[in-house]
Design an enzyme around this catalytic site. Structure first.
Site, mmCIF file in Angstrom:
data_model
loop_
_atom_site.group_PDB
_atom_site.id
_atom_site.type_symbol
_atom_site.label_atom_id
_atom_site.label_comp_id
_atom_site.label_asym_id
_atom_site.label_seq_id
_atom_site.Cartn_x
_atom_site.Cartn_y
_atom_site.Cartn_z
ATOM 1 N N ARG A 1 -161.835 31.931 3.522
ATOM 2 C CA ARG A 1 -161.448 32.189 5.454
ATOM 3 C C ARG A 1 -160.210 34.021 5.136
ATOM 4 O O ARG A 1 -159.751 34.150 4.163
ATOM 5 C CB ARG A 1 -160.371 31.257 4.898
ATOM 6 C CG ARG A 1 -160.371 31.039 6.773
ATOM 7 C CD ARG A 1 -159.078 29.509 6.791
ATOM 8 N NE ARG A 1 -159.702 28.397 6.385
ATOM 9 C CZ ARG A 1 -160.496 27.731 8.080
ATOM 10 N NH1 ARG A 1 -160.080 27.866 8.668
ATOM 11 N NH2 ARG A 1 -161.597 27.189 7.424
ATOM 12 N N LEU A 2 -160.547 34.219 5.900
ATOM 13 C CA LEU A 2 -160.109 35.218 5.768
ATOM 14 C C LEU A 2 -158.484 35.221 7.036
ATOM 15 O O LEU A 2 -157.782 34.196 7.089
ATOM 16 C CB LEU A 2 -160.463 36.646 7.546
ATOM 17 C CG LEU A 2 -161.795 37.001 7.222
ATOM 18 C CD1 LEU A 2 -162.219 37.493 8.472
ATOM 19 C CD2 LEU A 2 -162.042 37.739 5.984
ATOM 20 N N ILE A 3 -157.649 35.926 6.174
ATOM 21 C CA ILE A 3 -155.872 35.641 5.871
ATOM 22 C C ILE A 3 -155.575 36.583 7.459
ATOM 23 O O ILE A 3 -155.901 38.153 7.331
ATOM 24 C CB ILE A 3 -155.371 36.616 4.430
ATOM 25 C CG1 ILE A 3 -155.641 35.705 3.474
ATOM 26 C CG2 ILE A 3 -153.388 36.193 4.874
ATOM 27 C CD1 ILE A 3 -155.733 34.371 3.100
ATOM 28 N N GLY B 1 -163.774 25.579 -7.725
ATOM 29 C CA GLY B 1 -162.216 26.201 -8.390
ATOM 30 C C GLY B 1 -162.477 26.270 -9.819
ATOM 31 O O GLY B 1 -162.026 25.950 -10.627
ATOM 32 N N LYS C 1 -154.476 29.836 13.996
ATOM 33 C CA LYS C 1 -154.420 30.297 12.924
ATOM 34 C C LYS C 1 -153.142 30.214 13.232
ATOM 35 O O LYS C 1 -153.013 30.721 11.127
ATOM 36 C CB LYS C 1 -155.438 31.711 12.870
ATOM 37 C CG LYS C 1 -155.696 31.671 11.439
ATOM 38 C CD LYS C 1 -156.350 33.499 11.297
ATOM 39 C CE LYS C 1 -156.915 34.015 10.008
ATOM 40 N NZ LYS C 1 -158.570 33.489 9.643
ATOM 41 N N ASN D 1 -162.102 28.759 -10.746
ATOM 42 C CA ASN D 1 -160.838 29.956 -11.376
ATOM 43 C C ASN D 1 -159.680 29.385 -11.265
ATOM 44 O O ASN D 1 -159.221 29.816 -12.178
ATOM 45 C CB ASN D 1 -161.029 30.884 -10.303
ATOM 46 C CG ASN D 1 -162.729 32.132 -10.605
ATOM 47 O OD1 ASN D 1 -162.358 33.177 -11.554
ATOM 48 N ND2 ASN D 1 -163.792 31.625 -9.752
ATOM 49 N N HIS E 1 -164.172 38.498 -6.000
ATOM 50 C CA HIS E 1 -165.302 38.216 -5.322
ATOM 51 C C HIS E 1 -166.853 38.872 -6.292
ATOM 52 O O HIS E 1 -166.084 39.774 -7.153
ATOM 53 C CB HIS E 1 -165.579 39.607 -3.765
ATOM 54 C CG HIS E 1 -166.005 40.051 -3.552
ATOM 55 N ND1 HIS E 1 -166.634 38.432 -1.995
ATOM 56 C CD2 HIS E 1 -166.963 40.562 -3.121
ATOM 57 C CE1 HIS E 1 -168.136 38.911 -1.907
ATOM 58 N NE2 HIS E 1 -168.322 39.925 -2.082
ATOM 59 N N ASN F 1 -157.868 39.048 -3.991
ATOM 60 C CA ASN F 1 -158.881 38.304 -4.411
ATOM 61 C C ASN F 1 -159.504 38.460 -5.300
ATOM 62 O O ASN F 1 -159.778 40.271 -5.444
ATOM 63 C CB ASN F 1 -159.542 38.573 -2.360
ATOM 64 C CG ASN F 1 -160.526 37.567 -2.239
ATOM 65 O OD1 ASN F 1 -160.734 36.581 -2.649
ATOM 66 N ND2 ASN F 1 -161.720 38.297 -1.448
HETATM 67 C C1 GRF Z 1 -166.045 32.438 -7.145
HETATM 68 O O1 GRF Z 1 -167.423 33.206 -7.842
HETATM 69 C C2 GRF Z 1 -165.242 34.464 -6.494
HETATM 70 O O2 GRF Z 1 -165.786 35.210 -6.595
HETATM 71 C C3 GRF Z 1 -165.546 33.818 -5.107
HETATM 72 O O3 GRF Z 1 -166.021 32.544 -4.876
HETATM 73 C C4 GRF Z 1 -166.127 31.929 -5.961
HETATM 74 C C5 GRF Z 1 -165.278 30.380 -6.721
HETATM 75 O O4 GRF Z 1 -166.411 29.513 -6.523
HETATM 76 N N1 GRF Z 1 -164.770 34.750 -3.956
HETATM 77 P P1 GRF Z 1 -164.860 28.533 -8.153
HETATM 78 O O5 GRF Z 1 -164.449 27.645 -6.634
HETATM 79 O O6 GRF Z 1 -163.313 29.393 -9.149
HETATM 80 O O7 GRF Z 1 -165.497 27.555 -8.625
#
Ligand code: GRF
Length: 189
Positions: free
Chosen positions: A91-93, A12, A65, A14, A109, A107
């Site tokens: 998880r895929l939506i 978490g 799901k 982000n 990535h 999302n």
């Molecule tokens: C991030 O690197 C994001 O790009 C990827 O999963 C990671 C999540 O990290 N989808 P955090 O849980 O936000 O620390």
């Protein structure tokens, strides 16, 4: 203020960066809910500390799901959530949520998509020996990291960089970029 839900499965960081941006008044959103599919994920404690309600449910406890996503959707509808922000949601939506939120699920990535989709994107980039990688923010469709790209930014992998060094660069970039892009989307800039 637009209501958003953040979906996360793990650390978490982000999630925390988005919460911080709201507290700093640079992101003008109401974080109405954390949706977490892993009952022991550290992100749940972070939501608690920030006073953000969390809906925590393990998809495997539902018959399908679609049932899981319908239950999630009930929470989203009752709060009036308009945008879903995936932040490390592993998880895929499925079609249940995609049909309710067309082009309203995004999302982040840790690679320059379409390079290195899926798990361990940073490790994949190191393994491939690329000198440039980065971060992609994209709309979510039914595929794995395949939806239309909204924003990308690059970092360099320098001589002698370890995996931890590259992860630190990627995460710093993510924490700056994701709140900026969310603000742009919700203010229609
Ligand atoms: C991030 O690197 C994001 O790009 C990827 O999963 C990671 C999540 O990290 N989808 P955090 O849980 O936000 O620390």
């Amino acid at each position: 203020m637009k209501k958003i839900a953040i979906f996360a499965s793990g650390t978490g960081s982000n999630f925390e960066a988005i919460v911080q941006a709201v507290q700093d008044d640079v992101l003008h959103a109401n974080i109405a809910l954390l949706v977490c599919d892993k009952p022991n994920a550290p992100v749940i404690e972070k939501a608690k500390r920030a006073g953000i309600p969390a809906f925590v449910a393990s998809p495997k406890e539902y018959p399908s799901k679609a049932d899981y996503e319908s239950h999630v959707n009930e929470q989203l509808q009752s709060l009036g959530v308009e945008l879903i922000v995936l932040a490390g949601y592993m998880r895929l939506i499925g079609p249940t949520l995609l049909s309710v939120y067309p082009n309203k699920i995004i999302n982040i990535h840790p690679s320059l998509l379409p390079a290195f989709p899926g798990k361990d994107a940073i490790g994949q980039a190191m393994e491939a020996g690329v000198k440039v990688t980065g971060v992609t923010i994209h709309y979510v469709d039914e595929g794995m990291d395949t939806g239309p790209i909204i924003e990308q930014k690059a970092i360099t992998i320098d001589q002698g960089d370890t995996l931890a060094d590259v992860e630190a660069k990627i995460h710093a970039l993510e924490h700056e970029l994701y709140p900026e892009v969310i603000e742009r989307l919700i203010t229609d800039k």
